[in-house]
Design a protein around this motif. Sequence first.
Motif, short mmCIF file in Angstrom:
data_model
loop_
_atom_site.label_atom_id
_atom_site.label_comp_id
_atom_site.label_asym_id
_atom_site.label_seq_id
_atom_site.Cartn_x
_atom_site.Cartn_y
_atom_site.Cartn_z
N VAL A 152 0.84 -1.20 0.00
CA VAL A 152 0.00 0.00 0.00
C VAL A 152 0.87 1.25 0.00
O VAL A 152 0.59 2.22 -0.71
N LEU A 153 1.94 1.23 0.79
CA LEU A 153 2.84 2.38 0.82
C LEU A 153 3.47 2.60 -0.55
O LEU A 153 3.59 3.74 -1.01
N PHE A 154 3.86 1.52 -1.21
CA PHE A 154 4.50 1.62 -2.53
C PHE A 154 3.52 2.18 -3.56
O PHE A 154 3.90 3.02 -4.39
N VAL A 155 2.27 1.71 -3.53
CA VAL A 155 1.30 2.09 -4.56
C VAL A 155 0.68 3.45 -4.28
O VAL A 155 0.52 4.28 -5.19
N TYR A 156 0.32 3.70 -3.01
CA TYR A 156 -0.44 4.90 -2.69
C TYR A 156 0.33 5.90 -1.82
O TYR A 156 -0.21 6.95 -1.48
N GLY A 157 1.56 5.57 -1.47
CA GLY A 157 2.30 6.43 -0.55
C GLY A 157 2.45 7.87 -1.00
O GLY A 157 2.45 8.79 -0.17
N SER A 158 2.53 8.08 -2.31
CA SER A 158 2.74 9.44 -2.81
C SER A 158 1.59 10.38 -2.47
O SER A 158 1.79 11.59 -2.33
N ILE A 159 0.38 9.84 -2.30
CA ILE A 159 -0.75 10.72 -2.02
C ILE A 159 -0.70 11.26 -0.60
O ILE A 159 -1.45 12.17 -0.26
N LEU A 160 0.21 10.70 0.24
CA LEU A 160 0.35 11.23 1.60
C LEU A 160 0.84 12.67 1.59
O LEU A 160 0.71 13.38 2.60
N LEU A 161 1.39 13.09 0.46
CA LEU A 161 1.78 14.50 0.35
C LEU A 161 0.57 15.42 0.46
O LEU A 161 0.71 16.62 0.68
N GLY A 162 -0.62 14.84 0.31
CA GLY A 162 -1.85 15.62 0.44
C GLY A 162 -2.11 16.12 1.84
O GLY A 162 -3.04 16.91 2.05
#
Length: 227
Positions: A169-179
């Motif tokens: 999940v971190l690999f796939v969706y981690g970038s959206i945590l910048l939100g």
Amino acid sequence: MTGTGGHPGASGRPAAQKRPAWVVGGAIIVSFVALLWLVEITDALLGHQLDDNGIRPLETDGLSGILFAPLLHSNWEHLIANTGPALVLGFLMTLAGLSRFLLATAIIWIGGGLGTWLIGNVGAPTYHGVVLETNHIGASGLIFGWLTFLIVFGFFTRNLWEIVVGVVVLFVYGSILLGVLPGTFGVSWQGHLSGAAAGLLAAYLLSGPERKTRALRRPVRPPSLNT
């Protein structure tokens, strides 16, 4: 009126089997997303009047928005953007157990909403020094909570499968945590941050049984005696 006795399945028909948890979880998540679409259809027919029921920070009558905000979206693009992550992350949440899924969702829904109510005006635009009223809506706070829960839950429980899910999940969706950081105008980073924080809290609280069991298994070191 006549009746027949005997055990279930005595008539020769196989006894009803319990549906697998993943089937039940999938049905719950699909139903939830379908509800989001139904609400948006209703909202569109009403000229988006329902959107006024979001979270209005630090206003008493804005507290009710904590219950309704995750069901409301500003437009179809907003809803479409949340649909995919809600389906995927919501389904993965159910794999931790339906009771945990429901409790975690409640913590994130209420806790994240309360956090948004408290900090939702931070960084809000002002007019002649007066903070303009903001109205926070959308399921993204809930999605951010599910995301952070999935990432950290396995590390709290030390369960290999849950750790693998968290890493993927971190690999796939981690970038959206910048939100969770201030950025795009009109995007509630405050709601994202509050939802993410509530997800961390939920993961810690609901991993309590595993953490307690692990603590009990730790060997007790004998006391050192000085001679």
